[in-house]
Design an enzyme around this catalytic site. Sequence first.
Site, PDB file in Angstrom:
ATOM      1  N   LEU A 152      -0.855 -13.075  -8.143  1.00  0.00           N
ATOM      2  CA  LEU A 152      -1.943 -13.917  -7.621  1.00  0.00           C
ATOM      3  C   LEU A 152      -1.844 -13.957  -6.094  1.00  0.00           C
ATOM      4  O   LEU A 152      -1.605 -14.981  -5.475  1.00  0.00           O
ATOM      5  CB  LEU A 152      -1.860 -15.339  -8.214  1.00  0.00           C
ATOM      6  N   ILE A 155      -5.831 -10.457  -3.415  1.00  0.00           N
ATOM      7  CA  ILE A 155      -6.845  -9.910  -4.327  1.00  0.00           C
ATOM      8  C   ILE A 155      -6.825 -10.667  -5.659  1.00  0.00           C
ATOM      9  O   ILE A 155      -7.882 -10.996  -6.216  1.00  0.00           O
ATOM     10  CB  ILE A 155      -6.618  -8.402  -4.550  1.00  0.00           C
ATOM     11  N   GLY A 231      -3.833  -2.421  -9.690  1.00  0.00           N
ATOM     12  CA  GLY A 231      -2.797  -2.441  -8.650  1.00  0.00           C
ATOM     13  C   GLY A 231      -2.287  -1.042  -8.367  1.00  0.00           C
ATOM     14  O   GLY A 231      -2.839  -0.313  -7.528  1.00  0.00           O
ATOM     15  N   ARG A 232      -1.252  -0.656  -9.104  1.00  0.00           N
ATOM     16  CA  ARG A 232      -0.687   0.697  -8.990  1.00  0.00           C
ATOM     17  C   ARG A 232      -0.278   1.178 -10.387  1.00  0.00           C
ATOM     18  O   ARG A 232       0.263   0.387 -11.176  1.00  0.00           O
ATOM     19  CB  ARG A 232       0.548   0.699  -8.085  1.00  0.00           C
ATOM     20  N   GLU A 261      -1.260  10.116  -9.943  1.00  0.00           N
ATOM     21  CA  GLU A 261      -2.642  10.467  -9.583  1.00  0.00           C
ATOM     22  C   GLU A 261      -2.703  11.792  -8.846  1.00  0.00           C
ATOM     23  O   GLU A 261      -1.799  12.075  -8.054  1.00  0.00           O
ATOM     24  CB  GLU A 261      -3.242   9.344  -8.720  1.00  0.00           C
ATOM     25  N   HIS A 279      -9.480   5.576  -9.243  1.00  0.00           N
ATOM     26  CA  HIS A 279      -8.961   4.813  -8.094  1.00  0.00           C
ATOM     27  C   HIS A 279     -10.070   4.525  -7.068  1.00  0.00           C
ATOM     28  O   HIS A 279      -9.993   4.951  -5.916  1.00  0.00           O
ATOM     29  CB  HIS A 279      -7.800   5.574  -7.436  1.00  0.00           C
TER      30      HIS A 279
HETATM   31  P1  NDP Z   1      -0.593  -9.510  -1.806  1.00  0.00           P
HETATM   32  O1  NDP Z   1       0.675  -9.167  -1.127  1.00  0.00           O
HETATM   33  O2  NDP Z   1      -1.519 -10.496  -1.187  1.00  0.00           O
HETATM   34  O3  NDP Z   1      -0.291 -10.019  -3.296  1.00  0.00           O
HETATM   35  C1  NDP Z   1       0.694  -9.469  -4.099  1.00  0.00           C
HETATM   36  C2  NDP Z   1       0.964 -10.433  -5.237  1.00  0.00           C
HETATM   37  O4  NDP Z   1       1.902  -9.844  -6.128  1.00  0.00           O
HETATM   38  C3  NDP Z   1       1.573 -11.757  -4.780  1.00  0.00           C
HETATM   39  O5  NDP Z   1       1.005 -12.812  -5.525  1.00  0.00           O
HETATM   40  C4  NDP Z   1       3.063 -11.610  -5.105  1.00  0.00           C
HETATM   41  O6  NDP Z   1       3.627 -12.885  -5.359  1.00  0.00           O
HETATM   42  C5  NDP Z   1       2.974 -10.748  -6.363  1.00  0.00           C
HETATM   43  N1  NDP Z   1       4.191  -9.982  -6.609  1.00  0.00           N
HETATM   44  C6  NDP Z   1       4.802  -9.098  -5.782  1.00  0.00           C
HETATM   45  N2  NDP Z   1       5.915  -8.612  -6.352  1.00  0.00           N
HETATM   46  C7  NDP Z   1       6.004  -9.204  -7.566  1.00  0.00           C
HETATM   47  C8  NDP Z   1       6.939  -9.110  -8.624  1.00  0.00           C
HETATM   48  N3  NDP Z   1       8.019  -8.329  -8.556  1.00  0.00           N
HETATM   49  N4  NDP Z   1       6.733  -9.865  -9.740  1.00  0.00           N
HETATM   50  C9  NDP Z   1       5.657 -10.683  -9.824  1.00  0.00           C
HETATM   51  N5  NDP Z   1       4.717 -10.792  -8.858  1.00  0.00           N
HETATM   52  C10 NDP Z   1       4.900 -10.065  -7.737  1.00  0.00           C
HETATM   53  O7  NDP Z   1      -1.331  -8.117  -2.038  1.00  0.00           O
HETATM   54  P2  NDP Z   1      -2.881  -7.820  -2.283  1.00  0.00           P
HETATM   55  O8  NDP Z   1      -3.425  -8.802  -3.257  1.00  0.00           O
HETATM   56  O9  NDP Z   1      -3.567  -7.667  -0.974  1.00  0.00           O
HETATM   57  O10 NDP Z   1      -2.774  -6.348  -2.956  1.00  0.00           O
HETATM   58  C11 NDP Z   1      -1.990  -6.158  -4.122  1.00  0.00           C
HETATM   59  C12 NDP Z   1      -1.845  -4.680  -4.446  1.00  0.00           C
HETATM   60  O11 NDP Z   1      -3.031  -4.189  -5.011  1.00  0.00           O
HETATM   61  C13 NDP Z   1      -1.602  -3.747  -3.247  1.00  0.00           C
HETATM   62  O12 NDP Z   1      -0.245  -3.726  -2.873  1.00  0.00           O
HETATM   63  C14 NDP Z   1      -2.071  -2.409  -3.773  1.00  0.00           C
HETATM   64  O13 NDP Z   1      -0.993  -1.702  -4.352  1.00  0.00           O
HETATM   65  C15 NDP Z   1      -3.070  -2.774  -4.874  1.00  0.00           C
HETATM   66  N6  NDP Z   1      -4.442  -2.378  -4.511  1.00  0.00           N
HETATM   67  C16 NDP Z   1      -5.102  -1.438  -5.257  1.00  0.00           C
HETATM   68  C17 NDP Z   1      -6.381  -1.036  -4.911  1.00  0.00           C
HETATM   69  C18 NDP Z   1      -7.119   0.003  -5.697  1.00  0.00           C
HETATM   70  O14 NDP Z   1      -7.869   0.770  -5.101  1.00  0.00           O
HETATM   71  N7  NDP Z   1      -6.989   0.048  -7.000  1.00  0.00           N
HETATM   72  C19 NDP Z   1      -7.068  -1.586  -3.739  1.00  0.00           C
HETATM   73  C20 NDP Z   1      -6.307  -2.596  -3.054  1.00  0.00           C
HETATM   74  C21 NDP Z   1      -5.041  -2.959  -3.433  1.00  0.00           C
HETATM   75  P3  NDP Z   1       5.192 -13.198  -5.116  1.00  0.00           P
HETATM   76  O15 NDP Z   1       5.557 -12.571  -3.795  1.00  0.00           O
HETATM   77  O16 NDP Z   1       5.299 -14.697  -5.156  1.00  0.00           O
HETATM   78  O17 NDP Z   1       5.904 -12.565  -6.272  1.00  0.00           O
END
Ligand code: NDP
Length: 322
Positions: A152, A155, A231-232, A261, A279
Amino acid sequence: MAAKTRILVPGTIRERVLDRLKESFDVLRIDRADPSLLARSEAASISGVAVSGAFGAAMIEHLPALEIIASFGVGYDGVDAAAAAVRGVTVTNTPDVLNDEVADTTVGLLLNTVRRFPQAEAWLREGRWKREGAFPLTPLSLRGRRAGIYGLGRIGLAIAERLKAFGLDIAYHTRRPREGVPYAYYPSLPELAEAVDILIAIVPKTAETHRTIDAAVLRALGPNGVLINVGRGWTVDEEALIAALRDGVIAAAGLDVFYDEPNVPQALIDLPNVSLLPHVASASVVTRDAMADLVADNLLAWFGQGAALTPVPETPFTRKTG
Ligand code: NDP
């Protein structure tokens, strides 16, 4: 002074980045991020990098005067930020400007997966409506569902806001609960999967998120469960997902991202209960332009004002001058 600063652009990047950079910098292009493509003397002249994709430790090592790597995209897993941090090199990404686009795509992909709109459109285009009658009712619906958001962040929150407007109950899992949100927090991914019947993954690619959506999580999601990954691909055990979709362990999946990919396993393509996108979550002209501008603006801010606009957490540096 800024006009003489040399920026390296390895590989392809949106043309708008190049146009913007050429207004203020000397831009040097190479085919890919490969140290063998850049002689030592030329490497020494590079102060900044703009890159869409991979930029590893060997390249960082090869550029002695490097100050900043401006990466295109919010996910910067292709850039070795740890190696950059050790060298005192700043890495920037393009957060926030794509939140709404990616969240919109997520909702579209979810609807396509649950209500089978791509298949329904194909039914019309193939003349089957006229020949055979109405498209079959979809066994799945969004109605009455509970969505779990894995990640959360920027995005994830935009996705939650949209799904709330759709009347869905929302829960989430992150490592730490997020302050000030009205959604139920689950301290582990299996617990979240158990509690919901839509699981949406929007976490970054890190060592900790590797194949975390595995057979056990899919079992917890259950036979009415829907997995959406924007995400990925790294986050999903693709073999386990294919088996779960084939065997009815979960009901359906919608994927914008894949493990390797652009190689999408044929077994996934052959399944009837998946919706697949190449993607494209942020892939509109307006959003990619905003991302391109943020890449250029980070370099301009660094060399002009001495601080980047959106440095990643690993490299919170300001520019050393003199
Ligand atoms: P943010 O850094 O704002 O959010 C990442 C979220 O993931 C945070 O809530 C974080 O919370 C959580 N998180 C990270 N590591 C863990 C973990 N090990 N376990 C549980 N939760 C975790 O990133 P964005 O929202 O801006 O982007 C997220 C990802 O989306 C990007 O890194 C990218 O890989 C992907 N993406 C894909 C796109 C596509 O084209 N399909 C486009 C844009 C983004 P906390 O740190 O508290 O764990």
